[in-house]
Enzyme design. Structure first.
Site, short mmCIF file in Angstrom:
data_model
loop_
_atom_site.label_atom_id
_atom_site.label_comp_id
_atom_site.label_asym_id
_atom_site.label_seq_id
_atom_site.Cartn_x
_atom_site.Cartn_y
_atom_site.Cartn_z
N ASN A 9 0.87 -1.18 0.00
CA ASN A 9 0.00 0.00 0.00
C ASN A 9 0.90 1.22 0.00
OD1 ASN A 9 -1.86 2.01 0.42
ND2 ASN A 9 -2.15 1.55 2.61
N LYS A 11 0.09 4.34 -0.18
CA LYS A 11 -0.50 5.53 0.43
C LYS A 11 -0.25 6.76 -0.47
CE LYS A 11 0.61 3.35 4.79
NZ LYS A 11 0.40 3.41 6.21
N HIS A 96 -9.41 1.32 4.90
CA HIS A 96 -8.09 1.43 5.53
C HIS A 96 -8.20 2.34 6.75
CE1 HIS A 96 -3.91 2.46 6.24
NE2 HIS A 96 -3.61 1.35 5.61
N GLU A 98 -6.46 4.63 7.92
CA GLU A 98 -6.22 6.06 7.70
C GLU A 98 -7.46 6.73 7.12
OE1 GLU A 98 -2.61 5.51 5.51
OE2 GLU A 98 -1.63 4.84 7.35
N GLU A 168 -5.47 -5.17 10.42
CA GLU A 168 -4.40 -4.21 10.66
C GLU A 168 -4.67 -3.45 11.96
OE1 GLU A 168 -2.38 -3.00 6.78
OE2 GLU A 168 -4.17 -1.78 6.90
N GLY A 174 2.48 1.83 10.60
CA GLY A 174 3.45 2.91 10.44
C GLY A 174 4.14 3.30 11.73
N SER A 213 3.42 -2.56 10.21
CA SER A 213 4.87 -2.59 10.38
C SER A 213 5.51 -3.92 9.96
CB SER A 213 5.25 -2.25 11.83
OG SER A 213 4.81 -0.94 12.14
N GLY A 234 2.79 -1.26 4.14
CA GLY A 234 2.93 0.14 3.76
C GLY A 234 4.39 0.49 3.51
C1 PEP Z 1 -0.68 -0.07 5.73
O1 PEP Z 1 -0.59 1.03 5.22
O2 PEP Z 1 -1.67 -0.77 5.49
C2 PEP Z 1 0.39 -0.52 6.63
C3 PEP Z 1 0.27 -1.68 7.20
O3 PEP Z 1 1.46 0.32 6.79
P1 PEP Z 1 2.88 -0.06 7.46
O4 PEP Z 1 3.31 -1.36 6.85
O5 PEP Z 1 3.78 1.07 7.11
O6 PEP Z 1 2.64 -0.21 8.93
#
Ligand code: PEP
Length: 251
Positions: A9, A11, A96, A98, A168, A174, A213, A234
């Protein structure tokens, strides 16, 4: 046997030229992934979707990060399913965290999007997960169960067979704070039980990803969990070397 899925992803990252370069560089990775029965994909920004779709390996999944549930109309700033289909895009993230936090993406709205997507034979990647406060209050399963039940309300087994769910935990996205593999497996198994209650045996075919992460160093541990069928990544999906590292470590 569920096929593993690694989905990046991006973003709000990468200019179009950068996205294109990545797409071209990922071509041999898709070949490698296919040999090992793994699906590879990325979710670029809307602006980069057409060029990425055009330049990547035809078997690479190219997903939108969001979509509107109406086909057209007075929704300034939105993109519809027919607009995605015009460029051959058949996958979209929904809900998501965010978007849930910054754009008021409710379970009800997610439900409308998922219904619209499955009607058009597209694949929703439905993201669920609890906040840190909910985690600390022991509410993870209550929150995730409500997200799954409300987000998938009024759908039937036939419509969800290609659905992907991504667990998630918001506190791990993140932040560099990983959920342990025990938590990831426990919640993904729980999600499968909820799906089984709602839709029956088709739940065994639905892919459930872990996200939060995930990095080349820890992806293998997550994907060794029986109910974790892949990862939504991400930060670590942005650079081709790191993306390749994610793939290499699950082969
Ligand atoms: C995401 O954006 O879905 C995500 C899991 O981000 P990250 O891997 O950076 O934590």
């Amino acid at each position: 046997m569920r096929k593993k899925l690694l989905l990046g992803n991006w973003k709000m990252n990468k200019l179009v030229a950068e996205a294109e370069d990545f797409g071209v560089a990922a071509f041999p990775l898709v070949e490698k992934a296919l040999v090992h029965n793994i699906d590879l994909g990325v979710a670029p920004t809307y602006l980069s979707l057409p060029i990425v779709k055009q330049k990547v390996h035809p078997k690479m999944i190219v997903a939108a990060q969001n979509v509107h549930f109406q086909p057209s109309g007075p929704y300034t700033g939105e993109i519809s399913i027919p607009m995605l289909k015009e460029f051959g895009i058949t996958w979209a993230l929904v809900g998501h965290s965010e978007r849930r936090s910054y754009d008021n993406e409710t379970n009800e709205k997610c439900n409308a999007k998922i219904k619209a997507l499955v009607l058009e034979k597209m694949v929703p990647v439905y993201c669920v997960g609890e906040t840190l406060a909910e985690f600390e209050q022991g509410l993870t399963k209550a929150v995730v169960s409500a997200q799954v039940r409300e987000g998938l309300k009024d759908l039937v087994a036939e419509e969800v067979k290609n659905l992907v769910v991504a667990y998630e935990p918001v506190w791990s996205i993140g932040t560099g704070k990983n959920a342990s593999t025990e938590i990831a497996e426990d919640v993904c198994r729980f999600i499968r039980e909820v799906l089984k209650n709602l839709f029956g045996e088709v739940a065994e075919d639905i892919r459930i990803l872990y996200g939060g992460s995930v990095k080349p160093e820890n992806i293998k541990a997550y994907l060794s969990c029986p109910n974790v069928d892949g990862a939504l990544v991400g930060g670590a999906s942005l650079k081709i070397d790191s993306y390749e590292g994610l793939l290499n470590n699950i082969i």
